[in-house]
Design a protein around this motif. Structure first.
Motif, PDB file in Angstrom:
ATOM      1  N   ILE A   1      37.196  42.689  43.845  1.00 39.42           N
ATOM      2  CA  ILE A   1      38.468  41.975  43.804  1.00 39.42           C
ATOM      3  C   ILE A   1      38.795  41.593  45.234  1.00 39.42           C
ATOM      4  O   ILE A   1      38.989  42.458  46.077  1.00 39.42           O
ATOM      5  CB  ILE A   1      39.611  42.870  43.304  1.00 39.42           C
ATOM      6  CG1 ILE A   1      39.166  43.633  42.067  1.00 39.42           C
ATOM      7  CG2 ILE A   1      40.868  42.075  43.034  1.00 39.42           C
ATOM      8  CD1 ILE A   1      40.090  44.775  41.726  1.00 39.42           C
ATOM      9  N   THR A   2      38.837  40.338  45.511  1.00 40.49           N
ATOM     10  CA  THR A   2      39.198  39.946  46.861  1.00 40.49           C
ATOM     11  C   THR A   2      40.694  40.164  47.025  1.00 40.49           C
ATOM     12  O   THR A   2      41.500  39.424  46.488  1.00 40.49           O
ATOM     13  CB  THR A   2      38.852  38.480  47.111  1.00 40.49           C
ATOM     14  OG1 THR A   2      39.123  37.773  45.916  1.00 40.49           O
ATOM     15  CG2 THR A   2      37.402  38.321  47.483  1.00 40.49           C
ATOM     16  N   ALA A   3      41.002  41.224  47.687  1.00 43.44           N
ATOM     17  CA  ALA A   3      42.405  41.603  47.828  1.00 43.44           C
ATOM     18  C   ALA A   3      43.011  40.912  49.045  1.00 43.44           C
ATOM     19  O   ALA A   3      42.375  40.083  49.687  1.00 43.44           O
ATOM     20  CB  ALA A   3      42.512  43.118  47.988  1.00 43.44           C
ATOM     21  N   THR A   4      44.239  41.251  49.331  1.00 42.83           N
ATOM     22  CA  THR A   4      44.938  40.641  50.456  1.00 42.83           C
ATOM     23  C   THR A   4      44.295  41.076  51.772  1.00 42.83           C
ATOM     24  O   THR A   4      43.551  42.032  51.822  1.00 42.83           O
ATOM     25  CB  THR A   4      46.417  41.076  50.461  1.00 42.83           C
ATOM     26  OG1 THR A   4      46.431  42.494  50.305  1.00 42.83           O
ATOM     27  CG2 THR A   4      47.160  40.400  49.340  1.00 42.83           C
ATOM     28  N   ALA A   5      44.601  40.354  52.811  1.00 47.20           N
ATOM     29  CA  ALA A   5      44.158  40.663  54.178  1.00 47.20           C
ATOM     30  C   ALA A   5      42.643  40.742  54.314  1.00 47.20           C
ATOM     31  O   ALA A   5      42.123  41.452  55.164  1.00 47.20           O
ATOM     32  CB  ALA A   5      44.794  41.974  54.673  1.00 47.20           C
TER      33      ALA A   5
ATOM     34  N   MET B   1      38.041  37.029  36.226  1.00 43.33           N
ATOM     35  CA  MET B   1      39.315  37.705  36.421  1.00 43.33           C
ATOM     36  C   MET B   1      39.308  39.074  35.734  1.00 43.33           C
ATOM     37  O   MET B   1      38.498  39.329  34.843  1.00 43.33           O
ATOM     38  CB  MET B   1      40.458  36.862  35.852  1.00 43.33           C
ATOM     39  CG  MET B   1      40.374  36.658  34.323  1.00 43.33           C
ATOM     40  SD  MET B   1      41.579  35.489  33.664  1.00 43.33           S
ATOM     41  CE  MET B   1      43.025  36.490  33.501  1.00 43.33           C
ATOM     42  N   ILE B   2      40.228  39.927  36.156  1.00 45.96           N
ATOM     43  CA  ILE B   2      40.435  41.203  35.491  1.00 45.96           C
ATOM     44  C   ILE B   2      41.639  41.014  34.572  1.00 45.96           C
ATOM     45  O   ILE B   2      42.734  40.730  35.039  1.00 45.96           O
ATOM     46  CB  ILE B   2      40.745  42.314  36.519  1.00 45.96           C
ATOM     47  CG1 ILE B   2      39.588  42.452  37.518  1.00 45.96           C
ATOM     48  CG2 ILE B   2      41.050  43.620  35.812  1.00 45.96           C
ATOM     49  CD1 ILE B   2      38.443  43.275  37.037  1.00 45.96           C
TER      50      ILE B   2
ATOM     51  N   ARG C   1      34.537  42.143  33.959  1.00 44.06           N
ATOM     52  CA  ARG C   1      33.841  43.386  33.668  1.00 44.06           C
ATOM     53  C   ARG C   1      33.027  43.292  32.383  1.00 44.06           C
ATOM     54  O   ARG C   1      32.268  44.184  32.049  1.00 44.06           O
ATOM     55  CB  ARG C   1      34.858  44.531  33.542  1.00 44.06           C
ATOM     56  CG  ARG C   1      35.632  44.781  34.813  1.00 44.06           C
ATOM     57  CD  ARG C   1      36.841  45.649  34.544  1.00 44.06           C
ATOM     58  NE  ARG C   1      37.836  44.968  33.728  1.00 44.06           N
ATOM     59  CZ  ARG C   1      38.968  45.519  33.314  1.00 44.06           C
ATOM     60  NH1 ARG C   1      39.230  46.763  33.611  1.00 44.06           N
ATOM     61  NH2 ARG C   1      39.827  44.838  32.594  1.00 44.06           N
ATOM     62  N   LEU C   2      33.243  42.229  31.622  1.00 47.57           N
ATOM     63  CA  LEU C   2      32.602  42.124  30.316  1.00 47.57           C
ATOM     64  C   LEU C   2      31.722  40.878  30.257  1.00 47.57           C
ATOM     65  O   LEU C   2      31.862  39.966  31.058  1.00 47.57           O
ATOM     66  CB  LEU C   2      33.676  42.047  29.219  1.00 47.57           C
ATOM     67  CG  LEU C   2      34.631  43.236  29.154  1.00 47.57           C
ATOM     68  CD1 LEU C   2      35.786  42.938  28.221  1.00 47.57           C
ATOM     69  CD2 LEU C   2      33.903  44.483  28.705  1.00 47.57           C
TER      70      LEU C   2
END
Ligand code: NA
Ligand code: NA
Lengths: 316, 435, 164
Positions: free
Chosen positions: A6-10, B1-2, B43-44
């Motif tokens: 998951i490309t998160a913030t920062a 996406m999740i 995830r699927l």
């Protein structure tokens, strides 16, 4: 696509690793997985998080194998080798009956790299990577009536696990292995369709098998080996430093899991005995069982081209 | 996406409902509703949908479904059902609302032979619904009573649902079979009373008066068929067969009766019977497959666990917990088949029931009776769909009567919760080791 | 022409499902017999064989039911009265079944490959033999539903020209 970045913030990328267990938090396999989480988390820091599905809500162990092979839904799990036999028939060899002399022998084998040929085979055939070894339950006979000697064992109708080597060895020691699905075992013993089965203390306690099969015979025919496995697809996507951490944590978590389960095993037997749920007895001629099973093991290993491996395991 | 749990729930449940409203077959609606998630969620993959469905058939226990259906089809084709109807007519036809009582009575007997409710709705409905129409019964009532009485098929032993329940949750199927007998018969009596009230209100006719000799003839004609439960339940309790295998005993016995004793089935007929069985079994099993995939996705998004957490926070007593359990099973039963519900919901609720000190056999009976009611509740109630199509009606047209007939049945369910001994007494007498 | 061929295919499926349902009883009966007589030297293969046949019965049955239009549906909204309404109502359902069928057929190829790398434990049978039922069923639904859709259009055109 189970592994998700998951490309998160920062700009920091967080990785989530997902596991599944057939059991609740109290079971040794779940504890092994938790230990793995702890070790990896400590070494890698905040950029990694974990998720776990408990109580078999995503399926049974053979389903986990499928998920791992495909790299979907989960990334790692602990499971019985027999579930991977569809990909490589030699895998169940790692905990076939009467393979290990005792706990020390078992520990020596699992702490070494003697099983490497099987690991390679599994990685090649199923894209599943063994990163450690848990297990440590001792499998004994559980039956409605006591089975304490060769006479009583002769023709004893018992359910065995679904791998040919299991049926072969139990036939060799003169029992009569029978075809019963695992979720019919309880009812089959209760009504007398079969007279017993074989399993480890934890399962007998958790699934209340003692209600129908209260006689435990200490044949100690197997000490379980439960590989901690990761999907090859997940593993290759991890950054290199994390791969190293995972391998190291896998070994350590497996060893911790073995320690937990092998010490719990005797405890659980004692608990059930104290609660009057089971009657424990020794088997009079255990040497005879070993003697009868060795030719079958040899033939089986020869058939799989694993004679060297079997020799190496025995030599440990 | 999740995909978040909330969104996943909305897609699954909302998508399914919308598709069902558009008249997409339920089995396909369940599968189609899962498609967006397996494609969207990182995830699927679509693989998971195919695999979950495929693997749901990889279960030895489910083999009980075609075999119990085979037994029922053999009974229907071998005119054993007709013999039962003749006997039921002798026993209850003289009461006001005669054929209505016959309909209930024959289902009670059929239930003792077959493990399947749908076969009862189809087999008895085909004969009794037209007969009731001819004698001036309202078609809506005829359809509703046929559907509602057929639910006894899975409550009175043998029962497909109990085989599955016992296998999935490790409890004695023998005990479940015995536990179902009395509640099942009570439901039968509740139905007979309902028919009586209907007959008084709408002035329905009687269906002939029996004589001792006509009764004796009818009884002799069907006694062998009525012995089936003795063989099936006896085979399990006596340890000859496992519960799944017992289904093959029921089928084998029905085949012997039809081929050699009554000689109403020829070897030529067998081809058709096997074809019909395979075709019908696969329609419901196909729906079990997509429902299993649907349920797996709910579990993946941890929906059942959230439900249980909410329940444990309520800290309810045994009776309240039983009520909630029944409501949940009834709710699931509205939309999906009973077998996947046992797998999805039953296993999740088991610890909840244990925490509230509910006996596992009682928990099973509450679950199974509630699920049996699901067989007649729209949108997805197979027995109702089958009877309605025999009567040439739309499900919507018979809802009112179904609701009226269900009320006394629900009272029996509540009685089982208040007095668990209703279920436990018989197994305690005959199979004390199993409790 | 195409209709006749598909009718034949479906007849073949009907015969097959009857035979397989009968065949299903054999391993289960053998399992009981083996336990009591020891005649058949079984190492648990009965269960494996039974589930293999079972999968095929379900998949074949699902195709037949698409052709016969006997999958259960729920009639919440009333049946459309007008010719166009019926076309839209039934056509939409068929289109959705086609989508689902194509989805299964497409990803079923991968699924069959996944089966091909596995061998069953007892019979050592390659799992592709059962996994291939998935894409076949998917293709079956799609083809049968597509033919029904073309018939639906035909009926609609006939009705419209009759009305003019
Ligand atoms: Na029944
Ligand atoms: Na009825």
């Amino acid at each position: 696509a189970a592994l998700t970045a998951i490309t998160a913030t920062a700009g920091s990328a967080e990785i989530t690793l997902r596991a599944a267990s057939l059991f609740d938090e109290n079971h040794a396999y779940t504890k092994t997985l938790r230990e793995f989480e702890r070790l990896v988390g400590e070494a890698y820091g905040d950029e990694i998080s974990f998720e776990m599905h408990l109580n078999g809500e995503l399926g049974d162990e053979s389903d986990f194998v499928t998920f791992l092979q495909q790299g979907v839904a989960i990334d790692y799990a602990v499971m019985a080798p027999s579930n991977m036999a569809v990909f490589a028939p030699s895998i169940p060899l790692m905990d076939m009956p009467f393979l290990f002399r005792d706990l020390d022998h078992w520990n020596a084998v699992l702490s070494s790299d003697v099983l490497k040929p099987l690991e390679d085979k599994l990685y090649e055939a199923a894209d599943i990577k063994v990163i450690g070894y848990a297990g440590g339950g001792t499998r004994n006979l559980a039956s409605a009536e006591p089975i304490t000697n060769m006479d009583e064992l002769g023709g004893h109708k018992m359910r065995v696990m679904g791998a040919p080597i299991q049926a072969k060895i139990f036939s060799a020691i003169t029992a009569a292995p029978s075809a019963i699905a695992y979720n019919e075992v309880y009812n089959a013993i209760q009504t007398g369709v079969i007279a017993g089965f074989e399993n480890e203390a934890a399962s007998i306690q958790n699934l209340k098998f003692y209600e129908v099969a209260p006689n435990i015979t200490l044949t100690k025919h197997a000490i379980t080996v439960r590989p901690l496995v990761m999907s090859g697809k997940t593993f290759r996507k991890l950054p290199e430093d994390l791969q190293a951490i995972v391998l190291e944590a896998g070994l350590a978590a497996g060893a911790a899991g073995r320690e937990i389960e092998s010490s719990e095993d005797a405890l659980k037997l004692q608990q059930m005995a104290d609660a009057g749920q089971i009657t424990v007895s020794e088997f009079a001629q255990r040497d005879k069982l070993l003697e009868l099973s060795i030719p079958v093991q040899d033939a089986y290993a020869a058939e799989l081209g694993a004679t060297d491996l079997l020799t190496a395991i025995r030599a440990k | 996406m999740i995909v978040s749990t909330g969104l996943a729930c909305a897609i699954l449940v909302g998508g399914f409902l919308m598709l069902v409203i558009l008249r997409v077959p339920v089995a396909f609606a369940l599968g189609l509703a899962t498609m967006p998630l397996v494609v969207l969620d990182l995830r699927l993959t679509p693989f998971i949908l195919l695999d979950r469905m495929f693997q749901s058939y990889n279960s030895f226990i489910l083999l009980a479904v075609p075999f119990f259906l085979l037994a029922a089809n053999l009974m229907n084709s071998g005119k054993i059902t007709d013999r039962l109807i003749t006997l039921a007519r002798e026993m209850t036809g003289w009461m006001p609302g005669g054929l209505g009582h016959v309909n209930v009575m024959v289902s009670m007997m059929f239930a003792g032979i077959s493990g399947s409710s749908t076969a009862d709705a189809a087999g008895c409905g085909k004969i009794l619904i037209p007969a009731m129409q001819r004698e001036g019964f309202d078609t809506r009532f005829s359809v509703a009573i046929t559907a509602c009485s057929s639910v006894m098929g899975v409550i009175i032993p043998p029962s497909i649902l109990m085989v599955v329940w016992g296998g999935v949750m490790q409890i004695s199927v023998g005990a479940l079979f015995l536990a179902g007998a009395i509640p099942g018969m009570l439901i039968g009596f509740a139905l007979l009373s309902t028919v009586f009230v209907y007959a008084k209100v709408y002035n329905y006719p009687v269906a002939g008066r029996p004589t001792l000799s006509s009764f004796w003839t009818a009884f002799r004609g069907s006694i062998l068929a009525l012995l089936t439960p003795v063989f099936v339940v006896g085979g399990i309790i006596g340890g000859v067969v496992t519960p799944t295998e017992s289904a093959i005993i029921a089928a084998g016995y029905a085949m012997i009766l039809g081929l050699f004793v009554y000689r109403t089935v020829s070897f030529r007929d067998l081809g058709h019977i096997f074809y019909d069985t395979g075709r019908f079994a696969s329609i419901s099993l196909f729906a079990i497959g997509t429902a299993t995939a649907f349920g797996w996705l709910l579990a993946f998004y941890k929906v059942p666990r959230l439900i249980v957490e909410m329940l444990t926070q309520l800290n309810a007593g045994p009776f309240e917990t039983m009520l909630i359990i029944a409501l949940l099973f009834l709710l699931f039963g509205l939309f999906i088949d009973a077998i996947p519900t046992i797998i999805i919901l039953g296993t999740v609720l088991m610890p909840v029931a244990a925490a509230a000190d509910i006996h596992p056999v009682v928990f099973a009976m509450i679950g199974i009776i509630s699920l049996a009611f699901g067989l007649v509740t729209p949108p997805y109630g197979l027995c109702l769909l089958i009877s309605a199509s025999i009567g040439g009606l739309n499900v919507i047209q018979v809802i009112r009567d179904v609701v009226i007939i269900l009320i006394p049945m629900l009272i029996i369910l509540i009685l089982v919760m208040l007095f668990p001994e209703i279920a436990l007494w018989l197994p305690r007498m005959l199979l004390p080791s199993s409790l | 022409m195409i209709g006749t061929i598909l009718e034949r295919v479906c007849l073949g499926l009907r015969v097959l499902i009857g035979v397989l349902t009968f065949a299903l009883a054999i391993p289960v009966a053998a399992q009981v017999l083996a336990r009591y007589t020891g005649i058949i030297p079984v190492y648990l293969w009965t269960e494996e064989l039974a589930t293999f046949i079972f999968v095929w019965v379900v998949m074949i049955g699902s195709m037949i039911a698409v052709w016969d239009n006997t999958h259960f549906n729920v009639e919440v909204i009333p049946e459309a009265k007008s010719a166009l309404g019926a076309l839209i109502q039934q056509g939409l359902v068929l289109v959705l079944i086609i989508i689902f069928g194509v989805f299964f057929a497409w990803y079923g190829v991968e699924y069959t490959k996944f089966g091909a790398i596995q061998n069953s434990v007892m019979l050592r049978a390659n799992m592709a033999w059962t996994h291939i039922s998935v894409p076949i069923a998917g293709a079956g639904w799609a083809v049968f539903a597509a033919y029904r859709l073309s018939e639906l259009f035909k009926t609609y055109r006939l009705q419209r020209s009759a009305a003019q």
